[in-house]
Motif scaffolding. Structure first.
Motif, short mmCIF file in Angstrom:
data_model
loop_
_atom_site.label_atom_id
_atom_site.label_comp_id
_atom_site.label_asym_id
_atom_site.label_seq_id
_atom_site.Cartn_x
_atom_site.Cartn_y
_atom_site.Cartn_z
N LEU A 131 0.57 1.89 10.14
CA LEU A 131 0.18 3.19 9.58
C LEU A 131 -0.60 4.02 10.59
O LEU A 131 -0.57 5.25 10.53
N TYR A 153 -7.27 15.23 2.76
CA TYR A 153 -7.33 14.01 1.95
C TYR A 153 -6.12 13.11 2.16
O TYR A 153 -4.98 13.58 2.14
N THR A 154 -6.39 11.82 2.34
CA THR A 154 -5.34 10.82 2.28
C THR A 154 -5.76 9.77 1.26
O THR A 154 -6.87 9.24 1.34
N SER A 155 -4.89 9.53 0.28
CA SER A 155 -5.18 8.50 -0.73
C SER A 155 -4.29 7.31 -0.48
O SER A 155 -3.09 7.47 -0.23
N MET A 156 -4.88 6.11 -0.56
CA MET A 156 -4.08 4.90 -0.41
C MET A 156 -4.44 3.93 -1.52
O MET A 156 -5.60 3.82 -1.89
N TRP A 157 -3.43 3.29 -2.03
CA TRP A 157 -3.68 2.32 -3.11
C TRP A 157 -2.55 1.32 -3.13
O TRP A 157 -1.46 1.58 -2.62
N SER A 158 -2.86 0.16 -3.70
CA SER A 158 -1.83 -0.85 -3.85
C SER A 158 -1.92 -1.34 -5.29
O SER A 158 -2.89 -1.98 -5.67
N TRP A 212 0.58 -2.84 7.65
CA TRP A 212 -0.59 -1.97 7.51
C TRP A 212 -0.97 -1.37 8.86
O TRP A 212 -1.26 -0.17 8.96
N THR A 230 0.84 -1.20 0.00
CA THR A 230 0.00 0.00 0.00
C THR A 230 0.87 1.25 0.00
O THR A 230 1.81 1.35 0.80
N THR A 260 -5.61 9.55 -9.54
CA THR A 260 -6.73 8.74 -10.01
C THR A 260 -7.17 9.03 -11.46
O THR A 260 -7.75 8.17 -12.08
N ARG A 315 -5.27 13.76 -5.25
CA ARG A 315 -6.28 12.80 -5.71
C ARG A 315 -6.45 12.88 -7.23
O ARG A 315 -6.62 11.87 -7.90
#
Ligand code: SF4
Lengths: 203, 516
Positions: free
Chosen positions: B284, B303-308, B281, B248, B263, B259
């Motif tokens: 965090l 805003y916090t963006s999380m992605w894997s 994880w 992540t 995205t 964002r």
């Protein structure tokens, strides 16, 4: 040597002082106790409002009316295709994100979604973009975001949220509307994300 | 910070005269900036700059203190944050390979970059492969460090900074002066002028009746950047955290420009320093509590963006992660300095630093300004071959305020003292560079008003000396270890008795800077 092996070799050389039999678990991490906080639902409502978002509490029976108020002035409303039918508001034209091209997202007046959970201590709503929450761009491009959160989705603190969330899903944590303080540290709401955030807290 | 690369090369060459200093090849410092004492002297003469800075750092200090006081277990969180980062760093090879596996499994392509040139080449090749001549960027210190915008410009690709402050810096042909608020040195009327003059040359112009009201300025930036977000094919980001266990990545921001970049485009390239890892994880949660409160003084950033990796049907369908060394393994090899890699770039240490408050970020000539820059830059670049880099460990009063606020408890004064002795060792018998370092030290300690203010601000005096006590003289008498250079040239060879508790300033003048 390729870059990967070279960097890993440098790391190992740099860590010569670390005993070879040491494991990560040998480096102790003191874990802070969880915070004890007053009524989490009240606190959540208070702290969301602190960010200049609006928060309205209501019962499930009152929801349609509160929803209509929150969407006042919205002619075209973006909704995820799987938004539960009981959340479909009367009034605005509903535009389903089938998915639409980004330019079409830029042409609606607002978006309505649910959330995965809410964090009381920080006034944060978390979307993991599951059912009813839409893909990430849907809650980003339109200028108004109306979000329905159930009181039983509100957790106390950040650790509770992290424990409940699936790290393999994309997530968006939202605390108030988009904001900047880059010009003389004057806070301005709304730069690139939605300028208005309305949270309906149901239950 | 960079040349604002425009679409046509003619336009670019016509403007080369106004191009600001560039990031030095190899990164971490800006070419053409003078050593700290000289730059600081110029900054001290700029009253407007000092007013802007004092207002800004004072405001953030106050907000931070209030939200930190709200958290009952703050000290325990700091200890946990420091310990988690130490765990990561001491086993970094394990965690790096774990992260690589998790990212690959999630559909990302992992690249490794030994240095700035290698990282830039990887990003340029990916962008070129998609036939694009522009990328949108989320604010990222690592990409400033490697001079990515300049490398892209050289390849004919324009990099658009999308953070409002970075946009102001970029359009103003300027250098960032703060980690969190890079345009902290600009006031609203300067921003208005920059927007009116420059936006039209880079895309959608600012409205001609633009006022200097921050809300109007932000609205102009929104319109200007939106057309870029909606058409961009490739985005470049950094990451605040990378979770080894799950792959992540997390980006923490306020404006939503992050964002947008993360995205909307089809391709996402994230340049991630190898020190950004956290093991699991669950870890965090500690950092998501420490970072926003230390940084912007908010309970949580907007805003916090999380992605894997790749999420089918949502966001970029091609995801690249560039794992960057560029000197970090040298920092790792320094057992005293290693703690600097815990840094989560919150910038709290800048806002409490009496030296930063008076001189501003540009004086450091370093991508990472303030106290953290004063230790990180010399370690990333190495000491002994660049006068400006070697002056940085002296850009401090050693008052300790930075350590007190640091959410991951980096003992910056300890590392400063350690680096001063390295600088001295590197320059034995080379008087000209010693002269520069001497100037830096005398700049800080020579003017009583300046040092008195520094000590008052931090509430510290003789504690400065206590920090440097690392050894005992024969017979158990407390002795000073490495003293600040130039005293260290003497104290390295013999033990200095600890003077009675007195203010550093008093001690400095009584002993003529340690010479008596
Ligand atoms: S050194 Fe500490 S206080 Fe300074 S930016 Fe890094 S984490 Fe923040």
């Amino acid at each position: 040597m390729n870059a990967r092996d070279a960097i890993l070799a440098r790391v190992r050389t740099a860590l010569r002082d670390v005993p070879r039999d040491e494991t990560p678990a040998d480096v102790e991490v003191p874990r802070p106790p969880a915070p004890v906080l007053p009524d989490r639902v009240e606190l959540f409502a208070e702290r969301v409002a602190d960010y200049k978002a609006t928060v309205v509490r209501c019962t499930p029976a009152e929801l349609p009316e509160r929803l209509a108020e929150a969407l006042h002035g919205v002619a075209r409303l973006l909704v995820p295709t799987d938004l539960p039918a009981e959340l479909h508001p009367a009034g605005p034209e509903l535009v389903e994100d089938t998915p639409l091209p980004v330019t079409a997202l830029d042409a609606v007046d607002g978006v309505l979604t649910t959330a995965r959970l809410g964090i009381a201590e920080t006034g944060t709503i978390v979307l993991d973009h599951g059912p009813g929450q839409g893909r990430r761009a849907a809650t980003l491009v339109p200028d108004l975001h109306v979000c329905v959160v159930r009181t039983d989705q509100v957790v106390t603190g950040v650790p509770d949220a992290v424990a409940a969330l699936d790290p393999h899903r994309p997530q968006t944590w939202i605390s108030g509307p988009s904001a900047t303080s880059d010009i003389e540290l004057d806070r301005v709401e709304g730069v690139h994300g939605p300028r208005t955030l309305r949270v309906l807290l149901v239950g | 910070m960079s040349e604002l690369a425009s679409e046509s090369s003619t336009r670019r060459s016509a403007r080369s005269a106004e191009v600001a200093p560039r990031a030095a090849a190899g990164g971490a410092t800006f070419l053409g900036t003078p050593a700290f004492p000289i730059a600081a002297k110029a900054a001290l003469a700029d009253a407007q700059l000092r007013r802007n800075l004092a207002h800004a750092t004072g405001t953030i200090r106050g907000k931070r203190a209030a939200v930190v006081a709200e958290v009952a277990n703050w000290e325990e969180l700091r200890l946990a944050g420091a310990a988690l980062k130490d765990r990561t760093l001491r086993h970094l090879d394990t965690y790096l390979t774990q992260l690589e596996t998790a990212l690959t499994k999630a559909g990302a392509t992992v690249h490794w970059a030994r240095d700035a040139a290698e990282a830039n080449r990887i990003v340029v090749d990916i962008a070129r492969g998609h036939g694009t001549d522009e990328v949108v960027k989320v604010k990222s210190m690592a990409t400033v460090e490697i001079g990515l915008n300049e490398a892209l410009a050289d390849a004919g690709i324009t990099a658009w900074e999308t953070d409002l402050a970075e946009l102001i810096v970029q359009l103003g042909h300027d250098l960032p002066s703060h980690i969190l608020v890079p345009a902290i040195h600009r006031n609203r009327s300067e921003v208005r002028e920059i927007f009116l003059r420059e936006m039209g040359r880079a895309g959608r112009p600012a409205p001609p009746d633009l006022t200097d009201n921050p809300a109007d300025l932000a609205a102009a930036a929104r319109e200007h950047l939106r057309e870029k977000f909606l058409r961009a094919k490739v985005a470049v980001s950094g990451a605040n955290f990378a979770v080894a266990e799950t792959g992540t990545l997390a980006v923490v921001e306020s404006e939503g420009n992050g964002r947008m970049c993360l995205t909307l485009p089809e391709v996402l390239i994230s340049v991630v320093g190898i020190e950004k890892l956290v093991p699991t994880w669950a870890d965090l949660d500690v950092f998501l509590q420490l970072l926003p409160r230390s940084s912007t003084g908010e309970r949580m950033n907007p805003y916090t963006s999380m992605w894997s990796g790749v999420t089918p049907g949502d966001g970029p369908q091609e995801v690249h992660v560039v794992l960057l060394d560029n000197g970090r393994t040298d920092v790792l090899a320094d057992e005293v300095g290693r703690q600097a890699l815990r840094c989560i770039r919150c910038s709290a240490c800048l806002n409490v630093c009496p030296v930063y408050e008076r001189t501003g970020g540009h004086s450091y000539g370093s991508v990472y300004p303030g106290p953290i820059g004063a230790i990180l830059t010399p370690m990333l670049r190495g000491v002994g071959h660049d006068e400006q880099v070697d002056s940085l460990p002296y850009a401090s009063s050693l008052c300790g305020a930075c350590f007190e606020v640091c959410p991951v408890r980096i003992d910056i004064p300890e590392v400063l003292v350690h680096l001063r002795s390295q600088v001295v060792d590197a320059h034995r018998g080379r008087p000209s560079l010693q002269g520069a370092a001497m100037k830096a030290a005398s700049w800080m300690f020579g003017t009583s008003a300046r040092t008195a203010a520094a000590e008052k601000l931090s509430g510290l005096g003789s504690r400065v000396l206590d920090r440097t006590v690392r050894r005992r003289a024969p017979g158990g008498r407390r002795a000073l270890g490495s003293l600040p250079w130039p005293v260290s040239a003497w104290s390295d060879a013999r033990d200095t008795p600890v003077p009675p508790p007195e203010s550093f300033r008093a001690w400095w003048s009584r002993t003529d800077g340690g010479r008596r």
